[in-house]
Design an enzyme around this catalytic site. Structure first.
Site: not given
Length: 233
Positions: A170, A201
């Site tokens: 992420d 993400h």
């Protein structure tokens, strides 16, 4: 069946809109779908539709209504992505939690007193964590929640089950933040964390370039099982 409804604020002096998807029969429970920074867009609406197909009353409140009511942005369009970041900078998250709490009250009444859960994405994942710590929500799920280390001081207040999906690559949640989340939350009996190795993400977004089908299917299956366990009558 889908519709837009108006939900009164906690103070009762104003109201905000929410997208609602209803199951074919009586709902098993209600689930609040908490938006990303892109508003209650097509992806969030589709999340609601899918939950309704599973038998839930699903509702996505427009949390940016004080800034720009009805905003729907596409994260794959660069100017809209930057517009979303601007809205995020102006958004009052504490007020957003109060609007989520108002939505909990509405959903509980609308479902005939059934349990209420919440699932959120990105900003909504952070808000799902805050909702677990600050309200009487029955169960919460956060996908790629941002900024959780800053909120670990609230973890003692989590009274009902919370599940967080953490993609290890992420770009908005660096490894040190993920480490802090595990150290702060793994010991808590009400909290479950799942890592998704190499995913980034937005991997479970319903539409668009960020989606990873295998990761989304795995995470969504865990979410479905989690809600069946914790929202059953």
């Amino acid at each position: 069946m889908t519709s837009m409804v108006s939900i009164p604020t906690l103070s009762g002096t104003d109201s905000f809109n929410a997208y609602v998807a209803r199951p074919a029969g009586e709902p098993t429970a209600a689930i609040i779908v908490i938006q990303e920074i892109f508003g209650v867009n097509a992806g969030i609406q589709r999340k609601c539709d899918l939950l309704a197909e599973q038998g839930y009353l699903a509702v996505a409140p427009d949390l940016f209504w004080r800034l720009e009511p009805g905003i729907e942005l596409d994260p794959d369009i660069e100017p809209e992505f930057h517009r979303a970041l601007d809205l995020l900078g102006k958004f009052d998250q504490d007020q957003g939690i109060r609007d989520i709490e108002a939505t909990i009250h509405w959903a509980r009444a609308e479902s005939g007193g059934k349990k209420v859960g919440a699932v959120g994405y990105c900003l909504g994942g952070r808000l799902a964590y805050m909702t677990a710590a600050r309200t009487d929500i029955n169960a919460s799920v956060g996908y790629y929640a941002v900024g959780i280390p800053d909120l670990l001081r609230e973890s003692h207040a989590i009274a009902h089950p919370l599940m967080l999906h953490i993609p290890t690559a992420d770009g908005f949640v660096p490894p040190e933040a993920q480490k802090a989340m595990h150290e702060g939350l793994d010991p808590l009996p009400k909290v479950t964390l799942y890592d998704y190795e190499g995913l980034d993400h937005g991997f479970a977004t319903q539409f668009g370039n960020r989606r990873n089908d295998a990761g989304a299917t795995l995470a969504d299956g865990r979410t479905e099982t989690f809600f069946k366990e914790h929202l059953a009558a």
